[in-house]
Design a protein around this motif. Structure first.
Motif, PDB file in Angstrom:
ATOM      1  N   VAL A 118      41.726   4.430 -30.764  1.00  0.00           N
ATOM      2  CA  VAL A 118      43.029   5.013 -30.416  1.00  0.00           C
ATOM      3  C   VAL A 118      42.839   6.346 -29.687  1.00  0.00           C
ATOM      4  CG1 VAL A 118      45.166   5.975 -31.356  1.00  0.00           C
ATOM      5  CG2 VAL A 118      44.228   3.852 -32.298  1.00  0.00           C
ATOM      6  N   ASN A 119      41.917   7.156 -30.183  1.00  0.00           N
ATOM      7  CA  ASN A 119      41.660   8.450 -29.549  1.00  0.00           C
ATOM      8  C   ASN A 119      41.182   8.293 -28.118  1.00  0.00           C
ATOM      9  OD1 ASN A 119      42.306   9.642 -31.987  1.00  0.00           O
ATOM     10  ND2 ASN A 119      40.191  10.120 -32.558  1.00  0.00           N
ATOM     11  N   MET A 120      40.238   7.382 -27.903  1.00  0.00           N
ATOM     12  CA  MET A 120      39.690   7.204 -26.561  1.00  0.00           C
ATOM     13  C   MET A 120      40.739   6.650 -25.604  1.00  0.00           C
ATOM     14  SD  MET A 120      36.754   8.511 -26.998  1.00  0.00           S
ATOM     15  CE  MET A 120      36.107   8.228 -25.347  1.00  0.00           C
ATOM     16  N   ALA A 121      41.538   5.710 -26.068  1.00  0.00           N
ATOM     17  CA  ALA A 121      42.594   5.145 -25.223  1.00  0.00           C
ATOM     18  C   ALA A 121      43.640   6.206 -24.871  1.00  0.00           C
ATOM     19  CB  ALA A 121      43.258   3.970 -25.935  1.00  0.00           C
ATOM     20  N   ARG A 122      43.932   7.068 -25.831  1.00  0.00           N
ATOM     21  CA  ARG A 122      44.923   8.127 -25.584  1.00  0.00           C
ATOM     22  C   ARG A 122      44.430   9.101 -24.524  1.00  0.00           C
ATOM     23  NH1 ARG A 122      47.249  12.439 -30.105  1.00  0.00           N
ATOM     24  NH2 ARG A 122      48.759  13.460 -28.716  1.00  0.00           N
ATOM     25  N   TYR A 123      43.146   9.441 -24.556  1.00  0.00           N
ATOM     26  CA  TYR A 123      42.596  10.306 -23.517  1.00  0.00           C
ATOM     27  C   TYR A 123      42.781   9.671 -22.130  1.00  0.00           C
ATOM     28  CZ  TYR A 123      40.280  13.507 -26.820  1.00  0.00           C
ATOM     29  OH  TYR A 123      40.021  14.451 -27.787  1.00  0.00           O
ATOM     30  N   THR A 164      37.153  -0.196 -24.573  1.00  0.00           N
ATOM     31  CA  THR A 164      38.294   0.590 -24.104  1.00  0.00           C
ATOM     32  C   THR A 164      38.322   0.639 -22.583  1.00  0.00           C
ATOM     33  OG1 THR A 164      38.211   1.955 -26.101  1.00  0.00           O
ATOM     34  CG2 THR A 164      39.461   2.819 -24.237  1.00  0.00           C
ATOM     35  N   ALA A 165      37.161   0.835 -21.975  1.00  0.00           N
ATOM     36  CA  ALA A 165      37.081   0.876 -20.512  1.00  0.00           C
ATOM     37  C   ALA A 165      37.517  -0.455 -19.905  1.00  0.00           C
ATOM     38  CB  ALA A 165      35.663   1.216 -20.072  1.00  0.00           C
ATOM     39  N   VAL A 170      39.169   1.169 -16.488  1.00  0.00           N
ATOM     40  CA  VAL A 170      38.719   2.460 -15.971  1.00  0.00           C
ATOM     41  C   VAL A 170      37.209   2.419 -15.765  1.00  0.00           C
ATOM     42  CG1 VAL A 170      40.592   3.720 -17.080  1.00  0.00           C
ATOM     43  CG2 VAL A 170      38.429   3.463 -18.275  1.00  0.00           C
ATOM     44  N   PRO A 171      36.679   3.284 -14.904  1.00  0.00           N
ATOM     45  CA  PRO A 171      35.228   3.322 -14.693  1.00  0.00           C
ATOM     46  C   PRO A 171      34.482   3.640 -15.991  1.00  0.00           C
ATOM     47  CG  PRO A 171      36.367   4.556 -12.983  1.00  0.00           C
ATOM     48  CD  PRO A 171      37.393   4.238 -14.024  1.00  0.00           C
TER      49      PRO A 171
END
Length: 258
Positions: A118-123, A164-165, A170-171
């Motif tokens: 969740v944290n990584m997706a939010r960033y 997540t990427a 995303v790259p």
């Protein structure tokens, strides 16, 4: 005749606009933990490789996780910078967490299944919302060998970042895989020369050797943090990975050897 004049004037304006956009610099913002931070990671060495070094901003901080970086208000600084994105042709935000999200770090650890993704997706979402380009980076390997085999306890966190990427399109810079392969190939002796300080005659291999304290970077030998040699080595690796993931940035870096 009047219509041709108007068309010509419009074309000239568009040409001027395109030239002005091309003259805008590209900016890089680095977000992460001690393995990217000043004096303990590769971030400053990476920025030194950028043509316009002042457009590369290393905001990584030792001991931070995907949770504590935000909780301390450090992400607010990133968002503040992104609000000025119009002054740049593009702003790439390289985001690398994992080391301090692992268990055993009170106030920093995050749950691998319910919090870290969740944290990584939010960033990612928040960078995009401010017209930046998020670039996810899997965590740099630690350099701890057992019986000639490099340990990689960061794989589960790297897997979350990869997923997540893919989900967010995303790259991805798979630094964990690339650094693991490189360090395994070079062996313990050479890997030890990447540390902040020389290896003592009998360096202990203690449980928690990869756990850095909240705050200042390590000043002694360990298997996680980087001195100048290690920082330069992995900065070059990140540059190569970034160029492969986003070919448009290739011209933003100095030629090798400069």
């Amino acid at each position: 005749m009047k219509q041709r004049f108007l068309c010509g004037a419009l074309a000239a304006l568009l040409s001027l606009g395109s030239a002005a956009a091309a003259d805008k610099p590209v900016r890089f913002i680095l977000v992460g933990d001690s393995t990217m931070a000043t004096a303990s990671g590769y971030g400053d060495a990476f920025c030194a490789r950028v043509n316009r070094a002042h457009t590369c901003i290393n905001l990584a901080k030792g001991g931070r996780s995907s949770s504590s970086f935000r909780a301390e208000g450090r992400w607010d600084e990133v968002q503040g910078l992104l609000k000025g994105a119009a002054a740049y042709r593009a702003t790439y935000v390289l985001i690398q967490f994992g080391h301090n999200d692992q268990p055993g770090k009170p106030g920093r650890s995050t749950d691998l299944k319910t919090e870290f993704p969740v944290n990584m997706a939010r960033y990612v979402d928040e960078v995009r919302a401010l017209d930046g380009v998020p670039v996810l980076v899997t965590p740099l390997t630690r350099r701890m060998f057992r019986d000639g085999v490099l340990e990689n306890t960061l794989v589960p966190w790297a897997d979350v970042i990869r997923a997540t990427a893919k989900e967010k399109q995303v790259p991805l810079l798979d630094l964990n895989a690339d650094s693991y392969a490189a360090v395994q190939a070079m062996g313990q002796a050479q890997a030890d020369t990447f540390a902040v300080a020389p290896k003592p005659a009998a360096a202990p291999v203690a449980a928690g050797a990869g756990v850095e304290p909240q705050g200042a970077a390590k000043s002694a030998f360990d298997y996680t943090h980087l001195g100048a040699k290690g920082a330069n080595y992995f900065a070059a690796m990140v540059e190569r990975d970034l160029k492969a993931a986003i070919p448009a940035v290739a011209a933003e870096f100095k030629p090798e050897g400069e």
